[in-house]
Design an enzyme around this catalytic site. Structure first.
Site, PDB file in Angstrom:
ATOM      1  N   ARG A  29      15.211   0.702   9.665  1.00 10.30           N
ATOM      2  CA  ARG A  29      14.249  -0.141  10.378  1.00 10.30           C
ATOM      3  C   ARG A  29      14.922  -0.992  11.460  1.00 10.30           C
ATOM      4  O   ARG A  29      14.584  -2.166  11.649  1.00 10.30           O
ATOM      5  CB  ARG A  29      13.475  -1.019   9.392  1.00 10.30           C
ATOM      6  CG  ARG A  29      11.988  -0.649   9.383  1.00 10.30           C
ATOM      7  CD  ARG A  29      11.194  -1.463   8.402  1.00 10.30           C
ATOM      8  NE  ARG A  29      11.386  -1.047   7.023  1.00 10.30           N
ATOM      9  CZ  ARG A  29      11.358  -1.883   5.971  1.00 10.30           C
ATOM     10  NH1 ARG A  29      11.159  -3.167   6.150  1.00 10.30           N
ATOM     11  NH2 ARG A  29      11.527  -1.414   4.755  1.00 10.30           N
ATOM     12  N   ARG A  33      10.004  -5.394  13.681  1.00 10.02           N
ATOM     13  CA  ARG A  33       9.410  -6.696  14.043  1.00 10.02           C
ATOM     14  C   ARG A  33      10.397  -7.845  14.143  1.00 10.02           C
ATOM     15  O   ARG A  33      10.053  -8.896  14.664  1.00 10.02           O
ATOM     16  CB  ARG A  33       8.307  -7.048  13.039  1.00 10.02           C
ATOM     17  CG  ARG A  33       7.041  -6.251  13.280  1.00 10.02           C
ATOM     18  CD  ARG A  33       6.067  -6.403  12.139  1.00 10.02           C
ATOM     19  NE  ARG A  33       6.581  -5.754  10.939  1.00 10.02           N
ATOM     20  CZ  ARG A  33       5.983  -5.785   9.750  1.00 10.02           C
ATOM     21  NH1 ARG A  33       4.861  -6.455   9.602  1.00 10.02           N
ATOM     22  NH2 ARG A  33       6.508  -5.158   8.713  1.00 10.02           N
ATOM     23  N   ARG A  42       4.639  -3.967  20.887  1.00  6.83           N
ATOM     24  CA  ARG A  42       3.544  -3.762  19.945  1.00  6.83           C
ATOM     25  C   ARG A  42       2.284  -4.488  20.416  1.00  6.83           C
ATOM     26  O   ARG A  42       1.170  -3.942  20.327  1.00  6.83           O
ATOM     27  CB  ARG A  42       3.965  -4.285  18.577  1.00  6.83           C
ATOM     28  CG  ARG A  42       3.034  -3.924  17.444  1.00  6.83           C
ATOM     29  CD  ARG A  42       3.658  -4.451  16.178  1.00  6.83           C
ATOM     30  NE  ARG A  42       2.958  -4.074  14.991  1.00  6.83           N
ATOM     31  CZ  ARG A  42       1.910  -4.724  14.503  1.00  6.83           C
ATOM     32  NH1 ARG A  42       1.425  -5.761  15.144  1.00  6.83           N
ATOM     33  NH2 ARG A  42       1.348  -4.323  13.378  1.00  6.83           N
ATOM     34  N   ASP A  79       6.865   6.998  11.499  1.00  4.95           N
ATOM     35  CA  ASP A  79       6.654   6.548  10.126  1.00  4.95           C
ATOM     36  C   ASP A  79       6.603   7.767   9.219  1.00  4.95           C
ATOM     37  O   ASP A  79       6.253   8.863   9.659  1.00  4.95           O
ATOM     38  CB  ASP A  79       5.353   5.747  10.009  1.00  4.95           C
ATOM     39  CG  ASP A  79       5.348   4.933   8.733  1.00  4.95           C
ATOM     40  OD1 ASP A  79       5.963   3.857   8.721  1.00  4.95           O
ATOM     41  OD2 ASP A  79       4.769   5.400   7.729  1.00  4.95           O
ATOM     42  N   TYR A 156       1.947   7.494  -1.751  1.00  7.09           N
ATOM     43  CA  TYR A 156       0.981   6.935  -0.795  1.00  7.09           C
ATOM     44  C   TYR A 156      -0.302   7.769  -0.752  1.00  7.09           C
ATOM     45  O   TYR A 156      -1.406   7.239  -0.625  1.00  7.09           O
ATOM     46  CB  TYR A 156       1.599   6.843   0.601  1.00  7.09           C
ATOM     47  CG  TYR A 156       2.644   5.742   0.705  1.00  7.09           C
ATOM     48  CD1 TYR A 156       2.258   4.417   0.878  1.00  7.09           C
ATOM     49  CD2 TYR A 156       3.995   6.016   0.599  1.00  7.09           C
ATOM     50  CE1 TYR A 156       3.194   3.398   0.956  1.00  7.09           C
ATOM     51  CE2 TYR A 156       4.943   5.015   0.678  1.00  7.09           C
ATOM     52  CZ  TYR A 156       4.542   3.702   0.850  1.00  7.09           C
ATOM     53  OH  TYR A 156       5.464   2.699   0.917  1.00  7.09           O
TER      54      TYR A 156
HETATM   55  O1  1CP Z   1      14.073   2.750  10.825  1.00 10.74           O
HETATM   56  C1  1CP Z   1      13.525   2.720  11.938  1.00 10.74           C
HETATM   57  O2  1CP Z   1      13.811   1.891  12.815  1.00 10.74           O
HETATM   58  C2  1CP Z   1      12.520   3.808  12.260  1.00 10.74           C
HETATM   59  C3  1CP Z   1      11.135   3.505  12.005  1.00 10.74           C
HETATM   60  C4  1CP Z   1      10.515   3.603  10.619  1.00 10.74           C
HETATM   61  C5  1CP Z   1      10.883   4.334   9.468  1.00 10.74           C
HETATM   62  C6  1CP Z   1      12.120   5.173   9.250  1.00 10.74           C
HETATM   63  C7  1CP Z   1       9.312   2.943  10.310  1.00 10.74           C
HETATM   64  C8  1CP Z   1       8.585   2.071  11.234  1.00 10.74           C
HETATM   65  N1  1CP Z   1       8.903   3.315   9.050  1.00 10.74           N
HETATM   66  C9  1CP Z   1       9.846   4.155   8.504  1.00 10.74           C
HETATM   67  C10 1CP Z   1       9.804   4.832   7.206  1.00 10.74           C
HETATM   68  C11 1CP Z   1       8.894   4.328   6.151  1.00 10.74           C
HETATM   69  N2  1CP Z   1       7.573   3.980   6.268  1.00 10.74           N
HETATM   70  C12 1CP Z   1       9.241   4.242   4.785  1.00 10.74           C
HETATM   71  C13 1CP Z   1      10.575   4.654   4.231  1.00 10.74           C
HETATM   72  C14 1CP Z   1      11.599   3.613   4.486  1.00 10.74           C
HETATM   73  C15 1CP Z   1      11.461   2.351   3.676  1.00 10.74           C
HETATM   74  O3  1CP Z   1      11.515   2.456   2.443  1.00 10.74           O
HETATM   75  O4  1CP Z   1      11.319   1.296   4.280  1.00 10.74           O
HETATM   76  C16 1CP Z   1       8.121   3.779   4.081  1.00 10.74           C
HETATM   77  C17 1CP Z   1       8.013   3.516   2.595  1.00 10.74           C
HETATM   78  C18 1CP Z   1       7.062   3.616   5.028  1.00 10.74           C
HETATM   79  C19 1CP Z   1       5.678   3.204   4.735  1.00 10.74           C
HETATM   80  C20 1CP Z   1       5.305   2.014   5.531  1.00 10.74           C
HETATM   81  N3  1CP Z   1       5.021   2.062   6.877  1.00 10.74           N
HETATM   82  C21 1CP Z   1       5.246   0.663   5.113  1.00 10.74           C
HETATM   83  C22 1CP Z   1       5.508   0.152   3.710  1.00 10.74           C
HETATM   84  C23 1CP Z   1       4.230   0.043   2.968  1.00 10.74           C
HETATM   85  C24 1CP Z   1       4.363  -0.406   1.513  1.00 10.74           C
HETATM   86  O5  1CP Z   1       4.145  -1.595   1.255  1.00 10.74           O
HETATM   87  O6  1CP Z   1       4.622   0.431   0.627  1.00 10.74           O
HETATM   88  C25 1CP Z   1       4.897  -0.110   6.242  1.00 10.74           C
HETATM   89  C26 1CP Z   1       4.669  -1.583   6.324  1.00 10.74           C
HETATM   90  C27 1CP Z   1       4.782   0.792   7.343  1.00 10.74           C
HETATM   91  C28 1CP Z   1       4.513   0.463   8.770  1.00 10.74           C
HETATM   92  C29 1CP Z   1       5.731   0.435   9.615  1.00 10.74           C
HETATM   93  N4  1CP Z   1       6.543   1.537   9.831  1.00 10.74           N
HETATM   94  C30 1CP Z   1       7.548   1.183  10.703  1.00 10.74           C
HETATM   95  C31 1CP Z   1       7.365  -0.184  11.053  1.00 10.74           C
HETATM   96  C32 1CP Z   1       8.238  -0.943  12.025  1.00 10.74           C
HETATM   97  C33 1CP Z   1       6.227  -0.641  10.370  1.00 10.74           C
HETATM   98  C34 1CP Z   1       5.614  -2.018  10.476  1.00 10.74           C
HETATM   99  C35 1CP Z   1       4.483  -1.881  11.419  1.00 10.74           C
HETATM  100  C36 1CP Z   1       4.229  -3.057  12.274  1.00 10.74           C
HETATM  101  O7  1CP Z   1       4.781  -3.155  13.399  1.00 10.74           O
HETATM  102  O8  1CP Z   1       3.423  -3.861  11.841  1.00 10.74           O
END
Ligand code: 1CP
Length: 360
Positions: A29, A33, A42, A79, A156
């Site tokens: 990540r 943010r 964003r 994502d 999910y």
């Molecule tokens: O790493 C990076 O910079 C690349 C971008 C990336 C990756 C690799 C994002 C952007 N998401 C992911 C993978 C991802 N998405 C995972 C696996 C990694 C981890 O465990 O963190 C998972 C579980 C998700 C699912 C997801 N997408 C969540 C978690 C939900 C939960 O509570 O279970 C969330 C909040 C997102 C949205 C998301 N994806 C990425 C970002 C920056 C965001 C936040 C969105 C925003 O800007 O509000």
């Protein structure tokens, strides 16, 4: 396939367990943010999904952390939930609540309707982003493509969003194991097609995120997560040429299974901070590279404390083998959080490079 070697190829060398001048570092990540420029993009885009589905915006945010920090890899901004979205589940976001699906999987009929999406149609925006990012990177550092693991995606898809207790998927696992296996098998085919398409579009390393593997009891992990990770590693390997694209299997809570993961066919295992790198290296015995594993919360400490923890982590890895850092990719044990200080991230990246120079 775009196969030219990047000018900074330390990530690819470390994944092949070749010597490097300094240990490569990237952060899960790393685009997100905690960066004001990410929040600005964003806001301009209006939503996370618009950003992820517009190749120019995905490319812009992918490059943002590289403009600030001396990172050794870019990771595609996207994502893991793009795949179930492309399978027709209808991904949407509720502010403050995270991702959700309009049509979660609840019945055998829902599973039977699932099919591997067409990568050139439903997921074309991801491949276009990969191609654009490769062009804009112009060979500076390698680009990592990624997917969720079948188990984590299934969580999910069945829960319909994030979950505290995984009650629905665990009920299916216990009461309808054959149905869950059917779903996991289709999702595995989709993950393999997705990673292969990213590789063909230009991704130079691939990571699978098994974020929720650690919520399973060992016998369930070995039945519902590990075999599918292994199938991905084997199938991707078979589809690869001589110029192999390395595969990293990251898992939260995967410490009990390091030996088995090292036998999966993957090139590297990503670990969280509940295991020491010394132990991870010893137990994988030079068969794979190791990625990790600083507790992300270390970034809430001062830059001096961060440097100290980075040095300990490097020393731990060295102690698990021949005293060098060969085969180490430095990362956090999980992703960065929105409330983290970019200056602390800077201190971390510098400490990794300083602490690992000429160490081999
Ligand atoms: O790493 C990076 O910079 C690349 C971008 C990336 C990756 C690799 C994002 C952007 N998401 C992911 C993978 C991802 N998405 C995972 C696996 C990694 C981890 O465990 O963190 C998972 C579980 C998700 C699912 C997801 N997408 C969540 C978690 C939900 C939960 O509570 O279970 C969330 C909040 C997102 C949205 C998301 N994806 C990425 C970002 C920056 C965001 C936040 C969105 C925003 O800007 O509000």
């Amino acid at each position: 396939m775009v196969t030219d070697t990047p000018r900074n190829d330390s990530l690819l060398r470390a994944l092949r367990r070749e010597p490097v001048d300094r240990t490569p570092v990237w952060l899960m990540r790393q685009a997100g943010r905690y960066l004001p420029e990410y929040r600005a993009t964003r806001a301009r885009a209006g939503s996370f999904l618009t950003m992820a589905k517009t190749p120019e915006l995905a490319c812009e945010v992918t490059l943002q952390p590289l403009a600030r920090f001396d990172l050794d890899a870019a990771i595609l901004f996207s994502d893991i939930l793009t795949v179930p979205d492309a399978m027709g589940l209808g991904l949407y976001f509720v502010d403050g609540e995270g991702p959700k699906f309009e049509r979660p999987i609840r019945s055998a009929a829902d599973v039977e309707r699932l099919a591997v999406p067409d990568m050139d149609r439903e997921l074309r925006y991801v491949m276009d982003a990969v191609r654009l990012i490769r062009r804009e990177l112009a060979g500076r550092v390698p680009l990592i493509g990624f997917s969720g693991s079948p188990w984590t995606l299934a969580c999910y898809m069945i829960e319909g969003g994030g979950s505290d207790n995984f009650s629905r998927i665990k009920a299916m696992m216990l009461d309808q194991p054959a149905l869950l296996h059917r779903l996991l098998s289709i999702v595995t085919d989709a993950v393999i097609a997705y990673l292969s398409a990213q590789r063909a579009a230009g991704a130079q390393a691939l990571q699978v995120f098994d974020t929720w593997g650690g919520v399973l009891a060992p016998h369930h992990y070995r039945e519902f997560s590990l075999p599918y990770l292994t199938r991905i590693a084997r199938d991707l390997l078979r589809g690869d040429g001589d110029d192999r694209t390395p595969l990293i299997l990251f898992g939260k809570g995967n410490a009990p299974y390091l030996e088995e993961l090292a036998d999966s066919g993957a090139d590297a295992i990503g670990v969280d901070w509940l295991v020491s790198l010394e132990e991870a290296r010893r137990r994988t015995d030079g068969r794979v590279a190791v990625q990790g594993n600083l507790d992300p919360a270390v970034l809430y400490g001062s830059p001096a404390a961060i440097c100290n923890e980075v040095r300990r982590t490097l020393a731990s890895y060295a102690a698990g083998g021949d005293g060098t850092h060969t085969g180490l990719v430095f990362n956090l044990g999980h992703g960065l959080s929105p409330d983290m200080n970019p200056e602390h991230v800077q201190a971390l990246v510098e400490a990794v490079h300083e602490g690992s120079r000429r160490s081999w």
